[in-house]
Design a protein around this motif. Structure first.
Motif, short mmCIF file in Angstrom:
data_model
loop_
_atom_site.label_atom_id
_atom_site.label_comp_id
_atom_site.label_asym_id
_atom_site.label_seq_id
_atom_site.Cartn_x
_atom_site.Cartn_y
_atom_site.Cartn_z
N LEU A 257 34.35 -49.16 18.30
CA LEU A 257 33.54 -49.40 17.11
C LEU A 257 34.40 -49.53 15.87
O LEU A 257 34.12 -50.36 14.99
CB LEU A 257 32.53 -48.26 16.94
CG LEU A 257 31.36 -48.26 17.93
CD1 LEU A 257 30.60 -46.94 17.86
CD2 LEU A 257 30.42 -49.43 17.66
N ILE A 258 35.44 -48.72 15.75
CA ILE A 258 36.36 -48.85 14.61
C ILE A 258 37.06 -50.20 14.64
O ILE A 258 37.26 -50.84 13.60
CB ILE A 258 37.37 -47.69 14.61
CG1 ILE A 258 36.66 -46.38 14.26
CG2 ILE A 258 38.50 -47.95 13.62
CD1 ILE A 258 37.54 -45.16 14.31
N ALA A 259 37.43 -50.65 15.84
CA ALA A 259 38.04 -51.98 15.96
C ALA A 259 37.08 -53.07 15.51
O ALA A 259 37.47 -54.01 14.80
CB ALA A 259 38.48 -52.21 17.41
N VAL A 260 35.82 -52.96 15.91
CA VAL A 260 34.81 -53.93 15.48
C VAL A 260 34.66 -53.89 13.96
O VAL A 260 34.55 -54.94 13.30
CB VAL A 260 33.45 -53.62 16.15
CG1 VAL A 260 32.33 -54.45 15.51
CG2 VAL A 260 33.52 -53.89 17.64
N SER A 261 34.69 -52.70 13.38
CA SER A 261 34.56 -52.56 11.93
C SER A 261 35.72 -53.25 11.21
O SER A 261 35.51 -53.98 10.23
CB SER A 261 34.52 -51.07 11.57
OG SER A 261 34.40 -50.90 10.19
N ILE A 262 36.94 -53.04 11.70
CA ILE A 262 38.11 -53.64 11.06
C ILE A 262 38.09 -55.16 11.21
O ILE A 262 38.35 -55.91 10.25
CB ILE A 262 39.40 -53.06 11.67
CG1 ILE A 262 39.51 -51.57 11.33
CG2 ILE A 262 40.63 -53.81 11.17
CD1 ILE A 262 40.66 -50.87 12.02
N VAL A 263 37.76 -55.64 12.40
CA VAL A 263 37.75 -57.09 12.65
C VAL A 263 36.70 -57.77 11.78
O VAL A 263 36.94 -58.84 11.20
CB VAL A 263 37.49 -57.38 14.14
CG1 VAL A 263 37.20 -58.87 14.35
CG2 VAL A 263 38.68 -56.94 14.99
N SER A 264 35.53 -57.16 11.64
CA SER A 264 34.47 -57.80 10.87
C SER A 264 34.85 -57.93 9.39
O SER A 264 34.56 -58.96 8.77
CB SER A 264 33.17 -57.01 11.02
OG SER A 264 33.32 -55.68 10.56
N VAL A 265 35.49 -56.92 8.83
CA VAL A 265 35.87 -57.02 7.42
C VAL A 265 37.03 -57.99 7.25
O VAL A 265 37.12 -58.68 6.22
CB VAL A 265 36.21 -55.62 6.84
CG1 VAL A 265 37.58 -55.14 7.28
CG2 VAL A 265 36.12 -55.63 5.32
N LEU A 266 37.91 -58.08 8.24
CA LEU A 266 39.00 -59.06 8.16
C LEU A 266 38.46 -60.49 8.28
O LEU A 266 38.98 -61.40 7.64
CB LEU A 266 40.03 -58.79 9.26
CG LEU A 266 40.87 -57.52 9.09
CD1 LEU A 266 41.80 -57.33 10.29
CD2 LEU A 266 41.68 -57.58 7.80
N LEU A 267 37.43 -60.68 9.08
CA LEU A 267 36.81 -62.01 9.20
C LEU A 267 36.11 -62.43 7.91
O LEU A 267 35.98 -63.62 7.63
CB LEU A 267 35.81 -62.02 10.35
CG LEU A 267 36.38 -62.00 11.76
CD1 LEU A 267 35.27 -61.90 12.80
CD2 LEU A 267 37.22 -63.25 12.02
N TYR A 268 35.69 -61.45 7.12
CA TYR A 268 35.01 -61.79 5.87
C TYR A 268 35.97 -62.45 4.88
O TYR A 268 35.56 -63.30 4.09
CB TYR A 268 34.42 -60.54 5.23
CG TYR A 268 33.74 -60.83 3.92
CD1 TYR A 268 32.46 -61.36 3.88
CD2 TYR A 268 34.40 -60.62 2.70
CE1 TYR A 268 31.84 -61.67 2.67
CE2 TYR A 268 33.79 -60.92 1.50
CZ TYR A 268 32.52 -61.44 1.49
OH TYR A 268 31.91 -61.75 0.29
#
Length: 472
Positions: free
Chosen positions: A234-245
């Motif tokens: 879940l932390i990985a998903v959180s980091i990836v999503s903000v980087l994709l923004y």
């Protein structure tokens, strides 16, 4: 303050009625943010759950508000202020009814999400209605009048919640929203002007979805605990999503939040400082009622009354912010005051059976006083350097961070109590260690404020009143 604001408010009957409508919506939202905490132990017994497991009831509400607040202004422009405000009240009332009729924790969490959808629109669209219908020379006084609801709600919420739980039923902490909401619906139809629908650019739903995914994934990771493999994912998903923004915002003409916002150094530093400082402050309203009722043996009503010094001291502290900031500067004031907030949070670890009531009131008053000044100063320094073009977007992002920090504070604070209880086998020292830890986290944010611009423009009293925050 209320008397002065009221006397300066517009004199026409329709404008006065509109201000009371916005006041009522803000009051419902502010009241609901604080009234639930005192009732958590009783709700847990009724639902057959552990009190700490009910932190999801608080987090679901604040997280939903954080995700949807940026869309409120766009919805008002797209469909009209009156229509969206009526819808917000209706959704909030329906969510309140579903909360009152919930029989399981999952049902209650879902109902709180629905409540949060309505609550996310009440304050920002109410402000927008005031902005569009009140003349410029009366706007500050009108907004100051409306902001009183944000102070009255936290003042009444804990004691009212404790009384309802103790003498009636916890269900009524939600049901009291129903009559207020229906009166509000009638008043909106009668007094709130129907503004023209505006031509608006398409909303950045993808950007909003990415940032929402970031917040939800990170919050769920905290709920699962540090040792769960799901937390890492879940932390990985959180980091990836903000980087994709980031590339998304660069490509889009009108992204949800312009990356240019972060070129203003005080905005970036203020945003980070707000996040860390409000995590500690956000845990306090959740943990204190649990400590009072489960460890110190206070009744729900007594527990609610003990939270009054925080609200009263916070209201009295408002007048001290301006002279102190102007004398010492934002950087010095925030560094020192952050230490006061953090140490006062850590001092709650000393509360135990037999602890003097007078000393508890002093501790709570010091926290309320310092925390109120902290919010006012942090709000001002974070937003005041933004250009007129970036102010709306910056304020929306700031509101998201505020609500996210409250949810994180509840998750982290409750998680620490659970963790320490398992490690120590006893709950009492777990609460003490949790308060101490949250105090240390708050003190850490003082180091962040060292990087502020030491010489921003002076703070004015009207700015403190004109920018009431969404979560107190």
């Amino acid at each position: 303050m209320q008397t002065a604001s009221t006397s300066a408010a517009p004199q026409s009957a329709s404008q006065k009625a509109m201000l009371w409508i916005v006041f009522a919506g803000f009051f419902m939202q502010a009241l609901d943010t604080t009234i639930v905490n005192t009732a958590l132990p009783s709700m847990a017994r009724s639902l057959g759950e552990k009190p700490l497991d009910l932190k999801s009831v608080v987090v679901a509400y604040t997280l939903t508000m954080a995700m949807l607040t940026p869309a409120s202004g766009w919805l008002a422009d797209k469909f009209g202020t009156r229509r969206v405000y009526s819808t917000a009240i209706l959704i909030f009332v329906l969510g309140s009814v579903f909360c009152a009729t919930a029989h399981t924790l999952p049902q209650l969490v879902i109902a709180r999400v629905l409540q949060g959808i309505g609550g996310s629109m009440l304050l920002p669209i109410g402000r927008l209605a005031v902005l569009r219908n009140i003349p410029g020379e009366q706007y500050i006084a009108a907004l100051a009048f409306v902001s009183v609801a944000g102070q009255v709600g936290p003042l009444l919420g804990p004691a009212l919640g404790g009384w309802l739980v103790q003498d009636v039923s916890w269900h009524w902490i939600f049901l009291i929203n129903v009559p207020v909401g229906f009166v509000g619906l009638f008043a909106v139809r009668r007094y709130l002007p129907q503004d023209a629908v505006r031509a608006v650019a398409p909303f950045d739903w993808l950007g909003c979805g990415l940032l929402s995914l970031c917040m939800v994934a990170f919050s769920l990771a905290l709920e699962n605990g540090a040792h769960s493999p799901w937390s890492v994912a879940l932390i990985a998903v959180s980091i990836v999503s903000v980087l994709l923004y980031i590339p998304h915002a660069r490509r889009r003409v009108a992204p949800l939040f312009q990356l240019a916002l972060f070129r203003e150094p005080n905005f970036s530093i203020g945003l980070i400082g707000n996040l860390f400082c409000r995590i500690g402050s956000g845990a306090v309203p959740f943990l204190l009622p649990l400590l009072f009722q489960l460890q110190l043996g206070y009744s729900p009503f007594h527990s609610g009354l003990l939270l009054l010094p925080i609200a009263i001291a916070g209201m009295l502290a408002k007048r001290w912010v301006v002279p102190l900031v102007n004398r010492f500067g934002y950087d010095v004031f925030l560094q020192v005051n952050t230490w006061v907030v953090g140490v006062s949070i850590a001092s709650f670890a000393a509360m135990s059976p037999g602890w003097p009531l007078v000393l508890s009131i002093v501790q709570l008053s010091v926290f309320g006083w310092a925390n109120s000044m902290q919010f006012a100063a942090m709000n001002s320094i974070t937003l005041k350097g933004l250009s007129h073009q970036d102010a709306g977007s910056g304020n929306s992002l700031f509101s998201m961070v505020q609500m996210l920090a409250i949810g994180l504070g509840v998750s982290i604070g409750g998680g620490l109590v659970s963790l320490f209880s398992v490690k120590l086998g006893v709950a009492a020292p777990a609460y003490r260690l949790a308060f101490f830890t949250m105090g240390v986290v708050t003190v850490f944010s003082a180091w962040i404020f060292r990087r502020l611009d030491a010489k921003p423009a002076p703070l004015h009293a009207k700015n403190v009143e004109a920018k009431p925050v969404q979560a107190r």
